[in-house]
Design a protein around this motif. Structure first.
Motif, mmCIF file in Angstrom:
data_model
loop_
_atom_site.group_PDB
_atom_site.id
_atom_site.type_symbol
_atom_site.label_atom_id
_atom_site.label_comp_id
_atom_site.label_asym_id
_atom_site.label_seq_id
_atom_site.Cartn_x
_atom_site.Cartn_y
_atom_site.Cartn_z
ATOM 1 N N LYS A 49 92.527 -16.057 -45.990
ATOM 2 C CA LYS A 49 93.383 -16.285 -45.090
ATOM 3 C C LYS A 49 93.973 -18.442 -45.957
ATOM 4 O O LYS A 49 92.673 -18.647 -46.204
ATOM 5 N N PHE A 50 94.664 -18.952 -45.645
ATOM 6 C CA PHE A 50 95.195 -20.405 -45.760
ATOM 7 C C PHE A 50 95.481 -20.192 -44.469
ATOM 8 O O PHE A 50 95.841 -20.623 -43.968
ATOM 9 N N ILE A 51 94.276 -21.819 -44.770
ATOM 10 C CA ILE A 51 94.239 -22.415 -43.716
ATOM 11 C C ILE A 51 95.364 -23.919 -43.727
ATOM 12 O O ILE A 51 94.094 -24.892 -44.793
ATOM 13 N N PRO A 52 95.410 -24.504 -42.884
ATOM 14 C CA PRO A 52 95.892 -26.244 -44.008
ATOM 15 C C PRO A 52 94.834 -27.343 -42.692
ATOM 16 O O PRO A 52 94.368 -27.351 -42.011
ATOM 17 N N VAL A 53 94.681 -28.102 -43.543
ATOM 18 C CA VAL A 53 93.440 -28.907 -43.590
ATOM 19 C C VAL A 53 94.496 -30.099 -43.305
ATOM 20 O O VAL A 53 95.056 -30.453 -43.947
ATOM 21 N N ARG A 54 92.992 -30.887 -42.454
ATOM 22 C CA ARG A 54 93.637 -31.737 -41.868
ATOM 23 C C ARG A 54 92.597 -33.683 -42.219
ATOM 24 O O ARG A 54 91.300 -32.572 -41.790
ATOM 25 N N ARG A 55 92.992 -34.551 -42.845
ATOM 26 C CA ARG A 55 91.825 -35.123 -44.002
ATOM 27 C C ARG A 55 91.929 -36.501 -42.277
ATOM 28 O O ARG A 55 92.300 -36.946 -41.616
ATOM 29 N N LEU A 56 90.377 -36.038 -41.971
ATOM 30 C CA LEU A 56 89.809 -37.321 -41.674
ATOM 31 C C LEU A 56 90.275 -39.037 -41.166
ATOM 32 O O LEU A 56 90.893 -39.954 -40.774
ATOM 33 N N GLU A 57 90.313 -38.941 -42.574
ATOM 34 C CA GLU A 57 91.039 -40.220 -43.846
ATOM 35 C C GLU A 57 91.787 -40.624 -43.539
ATOM 36 O O GLU A 57 92.420 -42.025 -43.675
#
Length: 403
Positions: free
Chosen positions: A313-321
């Motif tokens: 499954k593909f999960i969106p990545v959220r970068r804290l940077e």
């Protein structure tokens, strides 16, 4: 065995209730917070590192457990049954019947569910707006309900239940459901969506919480000004809560409010990215993974979003940077980091961090003034080391961008 009068008096006195002002309880909770920080600071003092202290670890652990119990006891002192709010709404429904000419059956569930007094004091007005919308927009007139094969009396369910460290309050009606076409038309007119865009229901329903958003064709004493649901949205943000809406045409609408049981203490996981510490509520975490090279995907094909491939499954990545640029300038590959998978109203998101440090019950402090604009954050947490961690708001992280 009969109870003698003196014994009955003693038993009655032991279970007697005392009236204590909320200000005094608030003061007690502040002192408990300071006590928790002082104990943790003492136990973790660097001055003790090189000392040979017999049985110190066992004693400090017991002290920490006692402080935790004191925190829980102090939190319980400020809990009140949600029935206090529900009873006021029940009286209001009788007035709504007269104003709308509709027959309404109000069902109350979970009235003994305990919520923070600070939450209870602010919950009536937002819930009133939801119940009014259900009565005015949701429930059909008796003749229309009979024509649709329903009973002439509409039903509104007002329920509460504790789910983990959250309280879930629901307003459910068996009315006509939200009008997708009308809501989408107004949303497009206000620029929320493009002319050919067809948003998912969960995304579209969020529009009703925008300031001034209303589908009423005329202003009445019940609706039409577009301010009620906006009040609910604002209040929920202040209470670190979230809203979920589910609706089916012809079968009614459900509005769920998820609110932390306690606003003072937070059971959380401590994270580090670069030189910045973050903390997140334990219940928001779905899983913690260390991706391998085959599990990470650089860019998705549809919208250019970085994705994490996990068990197919593909999960969106959220970068804290992108939210906190002082953490670190360079972007490390996912395979070199630990990914925290969060459960949000928009689905799962993955947040890469350098390190998962510890699980702690931390003292929450809201951000005020200019700091209130810190992105994707509920506030700050005071740690035993004297450091401050940012409490992440996973719902705003899921939105992405500069929210």
């Amino acid at each position: 065995m009969s109870v003698q009068p003196e014994q009955a008096t003693e038993k009655s006195a032991a279970g007697a209730l005392m009236r204590v002002s909320s200000d005094k309880i608030g003061r007690l909770m502040d002192l408990v917070s300071e006590l928790s920080l002082s104990v943790s600071e003492t136990i973790n003092s660097p001055d003790l590192q090189d000392l040979d202290l017999v049985d110190f670890e066992a004693a400090s652990h017991r002290l920490s457990m006692i402080v935790r119990e004191v925190q829980d006891a102090a939190t319980e002192l400020r809990l009140v049954p949600v029935s206090e709010v529900f009873r006021r709404l029940k009286r209001m429904v009788r007035e709504l019947e007269r104003e709308t000419g509709k027959k309404i059956d109000l069902e109350l569930r979970g009235e003994d569910t305990a919520i923070d007094k600070l939450v209870a004091d602010r919950l009536y007005d937002p819930l009133l707006h939801v119940v009014r919308n259900s009565a005015d927009h949701g429930l059909e007139p008796p003749d229309e309900r009979v024509a649709a094969g329903k009973s002439e009396k509409g039903t509104i369910i007002l329920g509460a239940a504790q789910v983990g460290s959250e309280v879930r309050i629901q307003v459910i009606d068996d009315g006509r459901g939200l009008n997708r076409e009308k809501i989408l038309k107004i949303a497009r007119k206000r620029g929320f969506f493009g002319p050919d865009e067809e948003p998912e229901p969960s995304t579209l329903w969020k529009c009703i919480f925008e300031p001034g958003f209303s589908t009423a064709e005329a202003v009445t004493t019940l609706s039409g000004r577009g301010v009620g649901m906006d009040v609910l949205n604002t209040t929920m943000k202040d209470l670190r809560g979230r809203i979920a809406v589910d609706s089916e045409a012809g079968n009614g609408t459900s509005v769920s409010l998820h609110i932390p049981v306690s606003l003072a203490f937070l059971d959380s996981i401590l994270l580090r990215l670069g030189n910045q510490l973050f903390t997140v509520p334990v219940e928001d975490i779905h899983e913690i993974v260390k991706p391998t090279g085959s599990e990470s995907v650089e860019i998705s094909a549809d919208n250019g979003t970085e994705m994490l491939k996990l068990r197919g499954k593909f999960i969106p990545v959220r970068r804290l940077e992108t939210f906190y640029r002082n953490c670190r300038k360079e972007i490390r590959p996912l395979s070199d980091m630990v990914s925290i998978v969060f459960s949000t109203a928009r689905g799962h998101i993955a947040v890469p961090v350098d390190e998962v440090l510890d699980r702690q019950q931390v003292v929450m402090k809201p951000l005020t003034g200019a700091l209130a604009q810190v992105r994707a954050s509920w506030g700050c947490a005071l740690l035993a080391t004297g450091e401050v961690a940012i409490v992440l708001d996973c719902e705003r992280l899921a939105v992405g961008g500069d929210k």
